[in-house]
Design an enzyme around this catalytic site. Structure first.
Site, PDB file in Angstrom:
ATOM      1  N   ARG A  63       0.822  -1.219   0.000  1.00 33.12           N
ATOM      2  CA  ARG A  63       0.000   0.000   0.000  1.00 33.12           C
ATOM      3  C   ARG A  63       0.852   1.262   0.000  1.00 33.12           C
ATOM      4  O   ARG A  63       0.389   2.323  -0.433  1.00 33.12           O
ATOM      5  CB  ARG A  63      -0.984  -0.026   1.176  1.00 33.12           C
ATOM      6  CG  ARG A  63      -2.234  -0.833   0.852  1.00 33.12           C
ATOM      7  CD  ARG A  63      -3.043  -1.155   2.073  1.00 33.12           C
ATOM      8  NE  ARG A  63      -2.506  -2.305   2.759  1.00 33.12           N
ATOM      9  CZ  ARG A  63      -2.693  -2.575   4.043  1.00 33.12           C
ATOM     10  NH1 ARG A  63      -3.409  -1.775   4.788  1.00 33.12           N
ATOM     11  NH2 ARG A  63      -2.169  -3.659   4.574  1.00 33.12           N
ATOM     12  N   GLU A 100       4.394 -10.686  14.356  1.00 35.55           N
ATOM     13  CA  GLU A 100       3.768 -11.219  15.566  1.00 35.55           C
ATOM     14  C   GLU A 100       4.080 -12.720  15.697  1.00 35.55           C
ATOM     15  O   GLU A 100       4.466 -13.190  16.758  1.00 35.55           O
ATOM     16  CB  GLU A 100       2.262 -10.978  15.508  1.00 35.55           C
ATOM     17  CG  GLU A 100       1.619 -11.003  16.865  1.00 35.55           C
ATOM     18  CD  GLU A 100       0.139 -10.646  16.789  1.00 35.55           C
ATOM     19  OE1 GLU A 100      -0.296 -10.144  15.737  1.00 35.55           O
ATOM     20  OE2 GLU A 100      -0.548 -10.894  17.789  1.00 35.55           O
TER      21      GLU A 100
HETATM   22  P1  AMP Z   1       3.862  -2.600  11.647  1.00 30.64           P
HETATM   23  O1  AMP Z   1       5.095  -3.292  11.090  1.00 30.64           O
HETATM   24  O2  AMP Z   1       3.295  -3.288  12.843  1.00 30.64           O
HETATM   25  O3  AMP Z   1       4.111  -1.126  11.888  1.00 30.64           O
HETATM   26  O4  AMP Z   1       2.730  -2.749  10.545  1.00 30.64           O
HETATM   27  C1  AMP Z   1       2.762  -1.936   9.438  1.00 30.64           C
HETATM   28  C2  AMP Z   1       2.251  -2.605   8.192  1.00 30.64           C
HETATM   29  O5  AMP Z   1       1.147  -3.462   8.424  1.00 30.64           O
HETATM   30  C3  AMP Z   1       1.797  -1.538   7.240  1.00 30.64           C
HETATM   31  O6  AMP Z   1       2.320  -1.849   5.966  1.00 30.64           O
HETATM   32  C4  AMP Z   1       0.279  -1.589   7.280  1.00 30.64           C
HETATM   33  O7  AMP Z   1      -0.233  -1.515   5.983  1.00 30.64           O
HETATM   34  C5  AMP Z   1      -0.080  -2.914   7.950  1.00 30.64           C
HETATM   35  N1  AMP Z   1      -0.977  -2.763   9.129  1.00 30.64           N
HETATM   36  C6  AMP Z   1      -0.653  -2.985  10.430  1.00 30.64           C
HETATM   37  N2  AMP Z   1      -1.693  -2.774  11.249  1.00 30.64           N
HETATM   38  C7  AMP Z   1      -2.723  -2.395  10.470  1.00 30.64           C
HETATM   39  C8  AMP Z   1      -4.100  -1.996  10.742  1.00 30.64           C
HETATM   40  N3  AMP Z   1      -4.629  -1.960  11.972  1.00 30.64           N
HETATM   41  N4  AMP Z   1      -4.869  -1.640   9.674  1.00 30.64           N
HETATM   42  C9  AMP Z   1      -4.363  -1.654   8.424  1.00 30.64           C
HETATM   43  N5  AMP Z   1      -3.102  -2.011   8.113  1.00 30.64           N
HETATM   44  C10 AMP Z   1      -2.277  -2.377   9.120  1.00 30.64           C
END
Ligand code: AMP
Length: 180
Positions: A63, A100
């Protein structure tokens, strides 16, 4: 820009328990489908990008590609894709990071970045910051500098932004939402 102000938050659709139980998914497709909201988002990213000198725009799959592409086009800068493992055909540099459950890997073409580059990294959303920090490490492995991160959405009660800032990175976001 033509539109002086828009509340972008109202164009984000929130979907509980997607892709699994307990996750509140922040959906950007509803924003992309609204022409003024999408336009305003890119204009705001452009304004932010002008505050931070950069030679290239890097995009986190997938995205992040949507926003980074429009921004690179407007700023007349090269667009560099940071992709999931196995998607890039040339010689790559890769960075592992923790999810996770288990591990993931992002890659970039070795030839895409060099020590003269200052890179703005773009993604749609920051949550835990694991993906973004891996992107920064990947850029650093190429000897390029991270100029800043720009996100559309910051899940402000999750540790992502603080994690990036604790590593010395500048971060910008257009809107905030709670993570739960
Ligand atoms: P993180 O590595 O945990 O910061 O997750 C970031 C990636 O996961 C990004 O590329 C987001 O598009 C996706 N992502 C994580 N949590 C969400 C959420 N609650 N809603 C939509 N996309 C998410």
């Amino acid at each position: 820009s033509i539109i002086s102000y828009m509340n972008l938050k109202k164009y984000i659709r929130s979907i509980p328990n997607y892709p699994k139980q307990g996750i509140l998914f922040r959906d950007i497709t509803s924003l992309l489908e609204h022409k003024k909201a999408f336009h305003f988002t890119i204009q705001k990213m452009k304004e932010i990008s002008k505050k931070t000198p950069h030679t290239k725009i890097a995009a986190i799959e997938s995205r992040g590609f949507v926003f980074a592409s429009a921004l690179a086009y407007l700023n007349k800068k090269p667009l560099v894709l940071l992709r999931k493992k196995g998607k890039l055909p040339g010689t790559t540099i890769s960075q592992k990071f923790k999810l996770e459950y288990g591990m993931d890997t992002i890659e970039v073409h070795k030839s895409s970045l060099n020590k003269k580059d200052k890179v703005i990294i773009i993604d749609d959303l920051i949550a835990t910051g694991g993906t973004a920090l891996a992107a920064a490490k990947l850029v650093s492995k190429c000897k390029a500098k991270v100029s800043a991160f720009i996100f559309l959405i910051d899940l402000f009660d999750l540790p992502g932004t603080k994690l990036l800032q604790s590593h010395g990175y500048k971060t910008y976001k257009l809107i905030d939402f709670p993570g739960h």
